[in-house]
Design a protein around this motif. Structure first.
Motif, PDB file in Angstrom:
ATOM      1  N   LYS A  27       0.948  -1.390  -0.637  1.00  0.00           N
ATOM      2  CA  LYS A  27      -0.221  -0.334   0.158  1.00  0.00           C
ATOM      3  C   LYS A  27       1.056   0.911   0.486  1.00  0.00           C
ATOM      4  CE  LYS A  27      -3.689  -2.570   2.721  1.00  0.00           C
ATOM      5  NZ  LYS A  27      -4.616  -2.339   4.234  1.00  0.00           N
ATOM      6  N   GLU A  28       0.123   1.996  -0.676  1.00  0.00           N
ATOM      7  CA  GLU A  28       1.745   3.095  -0.378  1.00  0.00           C
ATOM      8  C   GLU A  28       1.736   4.260   0.429  1.00  0.00           C
ATOM      9  OE1 GLU A  28       1.306   8.198  -2.731  1.00  0.00           O
ATOM     10  OE2 GLU A  28      -0.398   6.439  -3.184  1.00  0.00           O
ATOM     11  N   GLY A  29       3.283   4.174   0.833  1.00  0.00           N
ATOM     12  CA  GLY A  29       3.887   4.651   2.369  1.00  0.00           C
ATOM     13  C   GLY A  29       3.887   3.414   2.947  1.00  0.00           C
ATOM     14  N   SER A  30       3.687   2.454   2.829  1.00  0.00           N
ATOM     15  CA  SER A  30       4.287   0.865   3.375  1.00  0.00           C
ATOM     16  C   SER A  30       5.670   0.282   3.820  1.00  0.00           C
ATOM     17  CB  SER A  30       4.589  -0.015   2.554  1.00  0.00           C
ATOM     18  OG  SER A  30       2.671  -0.251   2.094  1.00  0.00           O
ATOM     19  N   PHE A  31       6.693   1.669   3.037  1.00  0.00           N
ATOM     20  CA  PHE A  31       8.128   1.771   3.273  1.00  0.00           C
ATOM     21  C   PHE A  31       8.353   2.268   4.040  1.00  0.00           C
ATOM     22  CE2 PHE A  31       9.002   0.373  -0.806  1.00  0.00           C
ATOM     23  CZ  PHE A  31      10.374  -0.563  -0.397  1.00  0.00           C
ATOM     24  N   LEU A  32       7.087   3.357   5.094  1.00  0.00           N
ATOM     25  CA  LEU A  32       7.276   3.840   6.138  1.00  0.00           C
ATOM     26  C   LEU A  32       7.254   3.177   6.971  1.00  0.00           C
ATOM     27  CD1 LEU A  32       5.324   7.903   4.640  1.00  0.00           C
ATOM     28  CD2 LEU A  32       8.363   7.522   5.361  1.00  0.00           C
ATOM     29  N   GLU A  33       6.065   2.212   6.901  1.00  0.00           N
ATOM     30  CA  GLU A  33       6.205   1.474   8.278  1.00  0.00           C
ATOM     31  C   GLU A  33       7.290   0.167   7.883  1.00  0.00           C
ATOM     32  OE1 GLU A  33       3.500   2.776   9.866  1.00  0.00           O
ATOM     33  OE2 GLU A  33       3.088   4.157   8.958  1.00  0.00           O
ATOM     34  N   GLY A  34       8.141   1.031   7.605  1.00  0.00           N
ATOM     35  CA  GLY A  34       9.342  -0.667   7.765  1.00  0.00           C
ATOM     36  C   GLY A  34       9.240  -1.860   6.802  1.00  0.00           C
ATOM     37  N   TRP A  35       8.767  -1.492   5.537  1.00  0.00           N
ATOM     38  CA  TRP A  35       8.217  -2.910   5.015  1.00  0.00           C
ATOM     39  C   TRP A  35       8.965  -2.608   3.781  1.00  0.00           C
ATOM     40  CZ3 TRP A  35       7.320  -2.187   0.052  1.00  0.00           C
ATOM     41  CH2 TRP A  35       6.551  -3.519  -0.650  1.00  0.00           C
ATOM     42  N   MET A  36       9.185  -3.810   3.454  1.00  0.00           N
ATOM     43  CA  MET A  36       9.656  -4.065   1.971  1.00  0.00           C
ATOM     44  C   MET A  36       9.515  -5.410   1.480  1.00  0.00           C
ATOM     45  SD  MET A  36      13.664  -4.426   2.996  1.00  0.00           S
ATOM     46  CE  MET A  36      14.571  -5.120   1.121  1.00  0.00           C
ATOM     47  N   PRO A  37       9.751  -5.797   0.377  1.00  0.00           N
ATOM     48  CA  PRO A  37       9.369  -6.761  -0.547  1.00  0.00           C
ATOM     49  C   PRO A  37      11.607  -7.687  -0.293  1.00  0.00           C
ATOM     50  CG  PRO A  37       9.543  -5.157  -1.936  1.00  0.00           C
ATOM     51  CD  PRO A  37       9.895  -4.258  -1.102  1.00  0.00           C
ATOM     52  N   PRO A  38      10.955  -9.151  -0.610  1.00  0.00           N
ATOM     53  CA  PRO A  38      12.109 -10.019   0.069  1.00  0.00           C
ATOM     54  C   PRO A  38      12.809  -9.175  -1.984  1.00  0.00           C
ATOM     55  CG  PRO A  38      10.906 -11.498   0.175  1.00  0.00           C
ATOM     56  CD  PRO A  38       9.699  -9.602  -0.395  1.00  0.00           C
ATOM     57  N   HIS A  39      14.034  -8.873  -2.141  1.00  0.00           N
ATOM     58  CA  HIS A  39      15.108  -8.836  -3.294  1.00  0.00           C
ATOM     59  C   HIS A  39      14.990  -9.801  -4.082  1.00  0.00           C
ATOM     60  CE1 HIS A  39      18.324  -7.264  -6.086  1.00  0.00           C
ATOM     61  NE2 HIS A  39      17.284  -6.782  -6.062  1.00  0.00           N
ATOM     62  N   PRO A  40      15.321 -11.046  -3.887  1.00  0.00           N
ATOM     63  CA  PRO A  40      15.250 -12.110  -4.855  1.00  0.00           C
ATOM     64  C   PRO A  40      13.898 -12.862  -5.517  1.00  0.00           C
ATOM     65  CG  PRO A  40      16.288 -12.519  -3.032  1.00  0.00           C
ATOM     66  CD  PRO A  40      16.049 -11.451  -2.833  1.00  0.00           C
ATOM     67  N   THR A  41      12.168 -11.916  -5.087  1.00  0.00           N
ATOM     68  CA  THR A  41      11.340 -12.408  -5.805  1.00  0.00           C
ATOM     69  C   THR A  41      11.099 -10.676  -6.360  1.00  0.00           C
ATOM     70  OG1 THR A  41      10.471 -11.341  -3.677  1.00  0.00           O
ATOM     71  CG2 THR A  41      10.529 -13.231  -3.295  1.00  0.00           C
ATOM     72  N   PHE A  42      11.534  -9.739  -6.940  1.00  0.00           N
ATOM     73  CA  PHE A  42      11.182  -8.775  -6.908  1.00  0.00           C
ATOM     74  C   PHE A  42      11.793  -9.091  -8.501  1.00  0.00           C
ATOM     75  CE2 PHE A  42      12.303  -4.082  -7.774  1.00  0.00           C
ATOM     76  CZ  PHE A  42      11.078  -3.969  -7.678  1.00  0.00           C
ATOM     77  N   PHE A  43      10.483  -8.309  -8.899  1.00  0.00           N
ATOM     78  CA  PHE A  43      10.703  -8.458 -10.989  1.00  0.00           C
ATOM     79  C   PHE A  43      10.750  -7.024 -11.591  1.00  0.00           C
ATOM     80  CE2 PHE A  43      11.070 -12.954  -9.673  1.00  0.00           C
ATOM     81  CZ  PHE A  43      11.568 -13.698 -10.894  1.00  0.00           C
ATOM     82  N   VAL A  44      11.747  -6.350 -11.943  1.00  0.00           N
ATOM     83  CA  VAL A  44      10.901  -5.324 -12.377  1.00  0.00           C
ATOM     84  C   VAL A  44      10.694  -5.137 -13.913  1.00  0.00           C
ATOM     85  CG1 VAL A  44      13.270  -4.509 -12.156  1.00  0.00           C
ATOM     86  CG2 VAL A  44      11.359  -2.837 -12.220  1.00  0.00           C
ATOM     87  N   GLN A  45      10.413  -4.275 -14.845  1.00  0.00           N
ATOM     88  CA  GLN A  45      10.293  -4.052 -16.288  1.00  0.00           C
ATOM     89  C   GLN A  45      12.117  -4.035 -16.159  1.00  0.00           C
ATOM     90  OE1 GLN A  45       7.544  -1.656 -18.005  1.00  0.00           O
ATOM     91  NE2 GLN A  45       5.813  -3.174 -17.280  1.00  0.00           N
TER      92      GLN A  45
END
Length: 259
Positions: free
Chosen positions: A137-155
């Motif tokens: 959700k927008e603002g999740s990083f402010l709450e200490g969130w991040m996704p696991p980098h090995p699962t992160f796929f990006v254009q």
């Protein structure tokens, strides 16, 4: 939709075969696999050379660290989508890339992420920690969130537009990159609520209290480099979030949390 998978390695002979096999066993045909080695001396290169596969490309040369090597892989990539898999990680099944490609196509997003399981280094069937990402959700990083980098796929176009890994950071450049892409520039994201990657436990940033302190300092720099202001509790919540990742494998911790 072509997917580029990048693995960087240095003296990874004890684990990299599992990594390579998990990529080459995918049922999704349109992918390339780029291995960037830092001139290993332990037999890693012999393992890489033993694979005669049309989808594999590799280089071995000195680098300035893991994120410099990842940047080399990004620069070599020709796919529409880029994913990075560490040399001691592996995909959980043969359908991972198919699921990722389908999510990109169906949801028309710029990035995709999922859940991750930490496994015992000597017994990869034993899960010691479970990273359930949850919906962004927008603002999740402010709450200490991040996704696991090995699962992160990006254009790949996102890398071209917003740049690559910041090599000034030694352990948090992956965090900074995702913070920049998702929180600062607000690229679109989709969540696959499945465990797509297994990671051997024992990351550098969590190996000791000193390393955890250094990682926290780099997390702060990640916000500063992007001219962003975290909340007072943001950087405290980030490591604290990891406590809940043990709940699935630790009944004692689950009971403690309930108390």
């Amino acid at each position: 939709m072509k997917i580029s998978i990048i693995t960087v390695s240095y003296n990874s002979s004890s684990t990299i075969r599992d990594t390579i096999d998990s990529v080459l066993s995918q049922d999704y045909a349109d992918f390339e696999y780029i291995l960037v080695d830092g001139q290993s001396t332990d037999g890693t290169l012999d393992i890489i050379r033993s694979y005669d596969h049309p989808s594999i490309r590799w280089i071995s040369e000195p680098d300035k660290g893991i994120y410099d090597a990842m940047n080399k892989g990004v620069q070599l990539a020709t796919g529409d989508i880029i994913g990075i898999l560490n040399s001691d990680d592996f995909y959980t099944d043969q359908q991972v890339l198919s699921k990722v490609a389908r999510t990109f196509q169906e949801q028309q997003v710029e990035s995709v992420y999922s859940d991750l399981a930490y496994v015992d280094a000597s017994d990869v069937n034993k899960i010691v920690r479970y990273w359930k990402s949850g919906q962004y959700k927008e603002g999740s990083f402010l709450e200490g969130w991040m996704p696991p980098h090995p699962t992160f796929f990006v254009q790949r176009s996102v890398y071209q537009k917003y740049s690559q890994f910041d090599v000034r950071l030694k352990s948090a450049a992956d965090y900074e990159l995702m913070l920049r892409f998702i929180h600062r520039f607000k690229i679109s994201v989709a969540y696959i609520p499945e465990t797509l990657v297994k990671m051997r436990a024992g990351g550098v940033s969590n190996a000791s209290l000193l390393n955890r302190f250094k990682a926290n300092r780099e997390d702060r720099l990640a916000w500063e480099y992007n001219k962003l202001n975290p909340k007072l509790y943001t950087l405290m919540l980030k490591p604290l979030r990891k406590l809940q990742q043990f709940a699935i494998v630790s009944p004692e911790l689950r009971m403690l949390k309930q108390v």
